[in-house]
Design a protein around this motif. Structure first.
Motif, PDB file in Angstrom:
ATOM      1  N   SER A  15      28.313   6.431  19.956  1.00  0.00           N
ATOM      2  CA  SER A  15      27.688   5.274  20.594  1.00  0.00           C
ATOM      3  C   SER A  15      27.281   5.573  22.027  1.00  0.00           C
ATOM      4  N   GLY A  16      27.897   6.616  22.618  1.00  0.00           N
ATOM      5  CA  GLY A  16      27.565   6.962  23.990  1.00  0.00           C
ATOM      6  C   GLY A  16      26.165   7.481  24.161  1.00  0.00           C
ATOM      7  N   THR A  17      25.511   7.830  23.056  1.00  0.00           N
ATOM      8  CA  THR A  17      24.161   8.366  23.184  1.00  0.00           C
ATOM      9  C   THR A  17      23.144   7.296  23.499  1.00  0.00           C
ATOM     10  N   PHE A  18      23.516   6.044  23.365  1.00  0.00           N
ATOM     11  CA  PHE A  18      22.562   4.983  23.662  1.00  0.00           C
ATOM     12  C   PHE A  18      22.534   4.748  25.168  1.00  0.00           C
ATOM     13  N   ALA A  19      21.768   5.605  25.813  1.00  0.00           N
ATOM     14  CA  ALA A  19      21.664   5.531  27.269  1.00  0.00           C
ATOM     15  C   ALA A  19      20.205   5.495  27.641  1.00  0.00           C
ATOM     16  N   THR A  20      19.970   5.235  28.881  1.00  0.00           N
ATOM     17  CA  THR A  20      18.584   5.131  29.329  1.00  0.00           C
ATOM     18  C   THR A  20      17.940   6.488  29.513  1.00  0.00           C
ATOM     19  N   GLY A  21      18.721   7.545  29.619  1.00  0.00           N
ATOM     20  CA  GLY A  21      18.177   8.886  29.789  1.00  0.00           C
ATOM     21  C   GLY A  21      18.988   9.891  29.019  1.00  0.00           C
ATOM     22  N   LEU A  22      18.513  11.155  28.985  1.00  0.00           N
ATOM     23  CA  LEU A  22      19.215  12.195  28.253  1.00  0.00           C
ATOM     24  C   LEU A  22      20.297  12.764  29.158  1.00  0.00           C
ATOM     25  N   ASN A  23      21.403  12.044  29.236  1.00  0.00           N
ATOM     26  CA  ASN A  23      22.507  12.416  30.109  1.00  0.00           C
ATOM     27  C   ASN A  23      23.539  13.194  29.313  1.00  0.00           C
ATOM     28  N   GLY A  24      23.896  14.384  29.803  1.00  0.00           N
ATOM     29  CA  GLY A  24      24.839  15.229  29.085  1.00  0.00           C
ATOM     30  C   GLY A  24      26.198  14.597  28.903  1.00  0.00           C
ATOM     31  N   HIS A  25      26.573  13.668  29.777  1.00  0.00           N
ATOM     32  CA  HIS A  25      27.862  13.004  29.649  1.00  0.00           C
ATOM     33  C   HIS A  25      27.926  12.162  28.386  1.00  0.00           C
ATOM     34  N   ASP A  26      26.782  11.668  27.939  1.00  0.00           N
ATOM     35  CA  ASP A  26      26.746  10.722  26.830  1.00  0.00           C
ATOM     36  C   ASP A  26      26.331  11.341  25.498  1.00  0.00           C
ATOM     37  N   LEU A  27      25.881  12.577  25.523  1.00  0.00           N
ATOM     38  CA  LEU A  27      25.299  13.161  24.318  1.00  0.00           C
ATOM     39  C   LEU A  27      26.354  13.660  23.342  1.00  0.00           C
ATOM     40  N   SER A  28      26.092  13.413  22.079  1.00  0.00           N
ATOM     41  CA  SER A  28      26.917  13.958  21.012  1.00  0.00           C
ATOM     42  C   SER A  28      26.423  15.363  20.664  1.00  0.00           C
ATOM     43  N   LEU A  29      27.321  16.177  20.132  1.00  0.00           N
ATOM     44  CA  LEU A  29      26.942  17.523  19.711  1.00  0.00           C
ATOM     45  C   LEU A  29      25.945  17.501  18.555  1.00  0.00           C
ATOM     46  N   TYR A  30      25.824  16.369  17.879  1.00  0.00           N
ATOM     47  CA  TYR A  30      24.869  16.275  16.764  1.00  0.00           C
ATOM     48  C   TYR A  30      23.428  16.464  17.233  1.00  0.00           C
ATOM     49  N   PHE A  31      23.203  16.224  18.530  1.00  0.00           N
ATOM     50  CA  PHE A  31      21.855  16.437  19.054  1.00  0.00           C
ATOM     51  C   PHE A  31      21.483  17.919  19.115  1.00  0.00           C
ATOM     52  N   SER A  32      22.462  18.783  18.929  1.00  0.00           N
ATOM     53  CA  SER A  32      22.184  20.220  18.933  1.00  0.00           C
ATOM     54  C   SER A  32      21.808  20.740  17.550  1.00  0.00           C
ATOM     55  N   ILE A  33      21.836  19.873  16.531  1.00  0.00           N
ATOM     56  CA  ILE A  33      21.545  20.313  15.163  1.00  0.00           C
ATOM     57  C   ILE A  33      20.149  20.937  15.033  1.00  0.00           C
ATOM     58  N   PRO A  34      19.085  20.343  15.581  1.00  0.00           N
ATOM     59  CA  PRO A  34      17.769  21.001  15.468  1.00  0.00           C
ATOM     60  C   PRO A  34      17.735  22.387  16.102  1.00  0.00           C
ATOM     61  N   PHE A  35      18.401  22.537  17.250  1.00  0.00           N
ATOM     62  CA  PHE A  35      18.444  23.859  17.886  1.00  0.00           C
ATOM     63  C   PHE A  35      19.177  24.858  16.990  1.00  0.00           C
ATOM     64  N   ILE A  36      20.313  24.447  16.445  1.00  0.00           N
ATOM     65  CA  ILE A  36      21.050  25.311  15.524  1.00  0.00           C
ATOM     66  C   ILE A  36      20.219  25.595  14.279  1.00  0.00           C
ATOM     67  N   GLY A  37      19.462  24.586  13.835  1.00  0.00           N
ATOM     68  CA  GLY A  37      18.579  24.767  12.683  1.00  0.00           C
ATOM     69  C   GLY A  37      17.529  25.842  12.928  1.00  0.00           C
ATOM     70  N   ILE A  38      16.973  25.856  14.131  1.00  0.00           N
ATOM     71  CA  ILE A  38      15.990  26.894  14.478  1.00  0.00           C
ATOM     72  C   ILE A  38      16.645  28.273  14.459  1.00  0.00           C
ATOM     73  N   LEU A  39      17.847  28.362  15.052  1.00  0.00           N
ATOM     74  CA  LEU A  39      18.546  29.654  15.069  1.00  0.00           C
ATOM     75  C   LEU A  39      18.837  30.142  13.652  1.00  0.00           C
ATOM     76  N   LEU A  40      19.309  29.244  12.803  1.00  0.00           N
ATOM     77  CA  LEU A  40      19.625  29.629  11.422  1.00  0.00           C
ATOM     78  C   LEU A  40      18.358  29.976  10.644  1.00  0.00           C
ATOM     79  N   SER A  41      17.278  29.289  10.939  1.00  0.00           N
ATOM     80  CA  SER A  41      16.007  29.613  10.285  1.00  0.00           C
ATOM     81  C   SER A  41      15.552  31.019  10.654  1.00  0.00           C
ATOM     82  N   ILE A  42      15.641  31.341  11.950  1.00  0.00           N
ATOM     83  CA  ILE A  42      15.270  32.684  12.408  1.00  0.00           C
ATOM     84  C   ILE A  42      16.167  33.732  11.776  1.00  0.00           C
ATOM     85  N   ALA A  43      17.452  33.382  11.611  1.00  0.00           N
ATOM     86  CA  ALA A  43      18.423  34.345  11.105  1.00  0.00           C
ATOM     87  C   ALA A  43      18.347  34.531   9.593  1.00  0.00           C
ATOM     88  N   LEU A  44      18.205  33.428   8.842  1.00  0.00           N
ATOM     89  CA  LEU A  44      18.386  33.475   7.393  1.00  0.00           C
ATOM     90  C   LEU A  44      17.094  33.522   6.580  1.00  0.00           C
TER      91      LEU A  44
END
Length: 471
Positions: A15-44
């Motif tokens: 619920s902390g992700t509902f903020a007015t800006g992309l603040n690292g204090h509020d972000l869940s690690l789930y927001f890193s899924i697309p980045f991890i997806g790109i890495l896995l795509s490049i790798a696999l």
């Protein structure tokens, strides 16, 4: 349906992700899924879906990027999504790709020609020269200048893969550790107040140690393959033959120097003039630098004879591939860096607290490994900055009372960029150029077998020698 979608997304994102800006204090690690997806795509995908990846890798990167932007829009709204994208592209990606384009274009206009069949000693010499040049003209500049002569010298060798891999280790990464000009993390430290001479004095021994050990390991491997191919008698004959070296497109060497000057000036010259474009402030010195890169690229294209580029088997495929891959990486990496910057208040707090003892003192060995391992898979420049600020943020304190900590961050950020193809910008460029020249380069994990097997024991030696810690 909308209720179901909302329930699913709310269960994934805090619920902390509902903020007015992309603040690292509020972000869940789930927001890193697309980045991890790109890495896995490049790798696999090159391993299991090679044809699909070869023809559609740009579309695949675009899908992951759009997925990230969709979730950012859903949780934060249109304006923050636009701001994030514009900032990532204008401030980070465009300067990055223009620098690579200039170096790629100019280095492709320098033809170093010789009929020599490379021997282990000559290969060690070429790698040593590239390693030295990396701290003078940057890892990207040295890599783009030296990779084609190295490939050409090894054109008749049956085994050349190991040579390119050690080239990535040495020229594209570790060689850049000697000066702030060598690698972006050290240049950021320089801009933050770390003396040029401090970097040279304290990084000299680590760079020399790692370079000498890697060159020795390489010589043993290359000598084995060389004698296996040619036999002992023929190998000795080839080693003794002198071969003249000719250089064509020499004016491009001046352009290479101009690129290095442009990078240096953009850091030293701090103009009060800035321009606003799509809500992003662009400093005059950065605009001048990027304009220089474009102008230098055009000059190189115009003045270089076609025969020179033909002799280098030059084409634009490598830079196009890097441009497509890294625009996705630059956008989707934003939340990962934001979470890291949040330090002990972010989702990666346990990771950040790992480098600090219960008494609040830095554990230098852990700074070395954590800044390094993250640099192996994230952009090493912001990773360096995160740990620089985490340790103190004051260059004077870090250079005096926290010398070992600054050394650990510097060594980790520069050296461990060699752990993966995406750890440093020239890594993927070198791999792409080698592949175009029919060298059978390993995939993402295949490369990491080499890097983990050779570099991790080397970095353990670094840890014990320079930080004297087992924790």
């Amino acid at each position: 349906m909308k209720t179901f979608f909302t329930f699913i997304t709310l269960s994934l994102f805090s619920s902390g992700t509902f903020a007015t800006g992309l603040n690292g204090h509020d972000l869940s690690l789930y927001f890193s899924i697309p980045f991890i997806g790109i890495l896995l795509s490049i790798a696999l995908m090159p391993l299991f879906l090679s044809r699909l990846w070869h023809y559609h890798y740009g579309k695949i990167i675009a899908i992951w990027t759009l997925l990230f932007l969709f979730f950012t829009f859903y949780f934060f709204g249109l304006q923050p999504t636009i701001d994030l994208t514009v900032h990532a592209i204008i401030v980070e990606y465009i300067p990055f790709i223009l620098l690579l384009l200039a170096l790629f274009t100019v280095s492709g206009g320098i033809l170093i020609k010789s009929e020599v069949i490379s021997t282990p000693k000559l290969n060690v010499g070429l790698l040593a020269i590239g390693t030295l040049l990396a701290s003078i003209m940057g890892t990207t500049g040295a890599a783009m200048l030296m990779i084609r002569p190295l490939i050409r010298a090894n054109r008749q060798r049956q085994h050349a893969t190991h040579t390119i891999i050690f080239f990535i280790f040495l020229v594209a990464n570790i060689g850049g550790g000697l000066t702030p000009l060598g690698d972006p993390p050290l240049f950021i430290g320089f801009l933050k107040g770390v003396n040029f001479t401090w970097t040279v004095r304290h990084m000299l021994l680590p760079v020399l140690l790692n370079a000498i050990l890697l060159l020795a390991i390489y010589y043993v491997i290359d000598n084995y393959y060389f004698r296996q191919q040619y036999g002992k008698i023929q190998a000795n004959i080839l080693m003794s033959k002198p071969h003249p070296v000719k250089v064509y497109g020499k004016f491009n060497i001046i352009l290479l120097i101009a690129i290095v000057i442009g990078v240096l000036l953009s850091g030293i010259w701090q103009s009060s003039v800035s321009f606003s474009f799509l809500g992003v402030n662009i400093a005059l010195q950065n605009l001048v630098r990027d304009g220089m890169f474009m102008l230098i690229s055009l000059i190189s294209i115009v003045i270089t004879p076609k025969q020179v580029r033909a002799g280098n088997e030059f084409n634009w495929d490598a830079i196009i591939e890097v441009a497509k891959l890294f625009i996705g990486i630059f956008i989707t990496i934003v939340p990962v860096i934001a979470i890291l910057r949040a330090g002990s208040n972010g989702a990666l707090a346990p990771l950040v607290s790992f480098v600090t003892s219960e008494q609040g003192n830095p554990i230098n060995g852990r700074y070395f490994w954590l800044s390094g391992l993250l640099s192996g898979f994230l952009d090493n420049a912001p990773t360096y900055l995160v740990f620089f600020n985490l340790a103190s943020g004051d260059a004077n304190i870090l250079m005096t009372t926290m010398t070992k900590t600054l050394l650990a961050i510097s060594m980790g950020s520069v050296f461990m960029g060699a752990l993966s193809y995406i750890g440093n910008a020239p890594n993927f460029m070198v791999k792409s150029i080698a592949t175009q020249h029919k060298i059978n380069m390993p995939g993402f994990f295949g490369y990491m077998k080499w890097s983990v097997t050779i570099l991790i024991p080397l970095f353990i030696i670094n840890h014990l020698l320079f930080f004297n810690e087992l924790a």
